[in-house]
Design a protein around this motif. Sequence first.
Motif, PDB file in Angstrom:
ATOM      1  N   ALA A 282       0.828  -1.201   0.000  1.00 20.90           N
ATOM      2  CA  ALA A 282       0.000   0.000   0.000  1.00 20.90           C
ATOM      3  C   ALA A 282       0.867   1.259   0.000  1.00 20.90           C
ATOM      4  O   ALA A 282       0.555   2.237  -0.701  1.00 20.90           O
ATOM      5  CB  ALA A 282      -0.931  -0.004   1.207  1.00 20.90           C
ATOM      6  N   ALA A 283       1.949   1.256   0.755  1.00 24.67           N
ATOM      7  CA  ALA A 283       2.853   2.406   0.762  1.00 24.67           C
ATOM      8  C   ALA A 283       3.511   2.589  -0.604  1.00 24.67           C
ATOM      9  O   ALA A 283       3.711   3.723  -1.061  1.00 24.67           O
ATOM     10  CB  ALA A 283       3.908   2.241   1.844  1.00 24.67           C
ATOM     11  N   ALA A 284       3.836   1.482  -1.271  1.00 24.33           N
ATOM     12  CA  ALA A 284       4.422   1.571  -2.609  1.00 24.33           C
ATOM     13  C   ALA A 284       3.419   2.142  -3.602  1.00 24.33           C
ATOM     14  O   ALA A 284       3.778   2.952  -4.464  1.00 24.33           O
ATOM     15  CB  ALA A 284       4.896   0.195  -3.067  1.00 24.33           C
ATOM     16  N   VAL A 285       2.149   1.736  -3.500  1.00 23.44           N
ATOM     17  CA  VAL A 285       1.125   2.273  -4.391  1.00 23.44           C
ATOM     18  C   VAL A 285       0.930   3.762  -4.137  1.00 23.44           C
ATOM     19  O   VAL A 285       0.768   4.552  -5.077  1.00 23.44           O
ATOM     20  CB  VAL A 285      -0.196   1.491  -4.227  1.00 23.44           C
ATOM     21  CG1 VAL A 285      -1.337   2.178  -4.945  1.00 23.44           C
ATOM     22  CG2 VAL A 285      -0.040   0.068  -4.726  1.00 23.44           C
ATOM     23  N   MET A 286       0.941   4.163  -2.878  1.00 23.83           N
ATOM     24  CA  MET A 286       0.788   5.591  -2.576  1.00 23.83           C
ATOM     25  C   MET A 286       1.996   6.397  -3.054  1.00 23.83           C
ATOM     26  O   MET A 286       1.861   7.562  -3.422  1.00 23.83           O
ATOM     27  CB  MET A 286       0.580   5.791  -1.074  1.00 23.83           C
ATOM     28  CG  MET A 286      -0.761   5.301  -0.611  1.00 23.83           C
ATOM     29  SD  MET A 286      -1.128   5.367   1.147  1.00 23.83           S
ATOM     30  CE  MET A 286       0.065   6.348   1.888  1.00 23.83           C
ATOM     31  N   THR A 287       3.171   5.779  -3.072  1.00 22.72           N
ATOM     32  CA  THR A 287       4.386   6.483  -3.479  1.00 22.72           C
ATOM     33  C   THR A 287       4.526   6.536  -4.998  1.00 22.72           C
ATOM     34  O   THR A 287       4.754   7.600  -5.569  1.00 22.72           O
ATOM     35  CB  THR A 287       5.628   5.809  -2.872  1.00 22.72           C
ATOM     36  OG1 THR A 287       5.478   5.775  -1.464  1.00 22.72           O
ATOM     37  CG2 THR A 287       6.890   6.563  -3.240  1.00 22.72           C
TER      38      THR A 287
END
Length: 83
Positions: free
Chosen positions: A51-56
């Motif tokens: 999820a953090a990778a998608v947000m980044t």
Amino acid sequence: MTDITSTPSQPGSVMRLILSVPVIGWIAKDLLHGDKDNIWYLLVAILSLWAAAVMTWGVPALYLPAVCFVPVMFVILLFITRG
């Protein structure tokens, strides 16, 4: 009368190599020898990182894991068709 004691077997060289890697080894040791709930903590951590990778990085981080699993699914389908 003989006393039979079981000694714990030593892990193989590949397992020792995996367990010697700092972060991955700590997680693997917890999964192998720790509480049975540790697998759920690992899954939540992986989903949080995704999820953090998608947000980044956006959409590429969303669909690249699916692209990476295409060869895995291809091998699974080959095994299924072989019977």
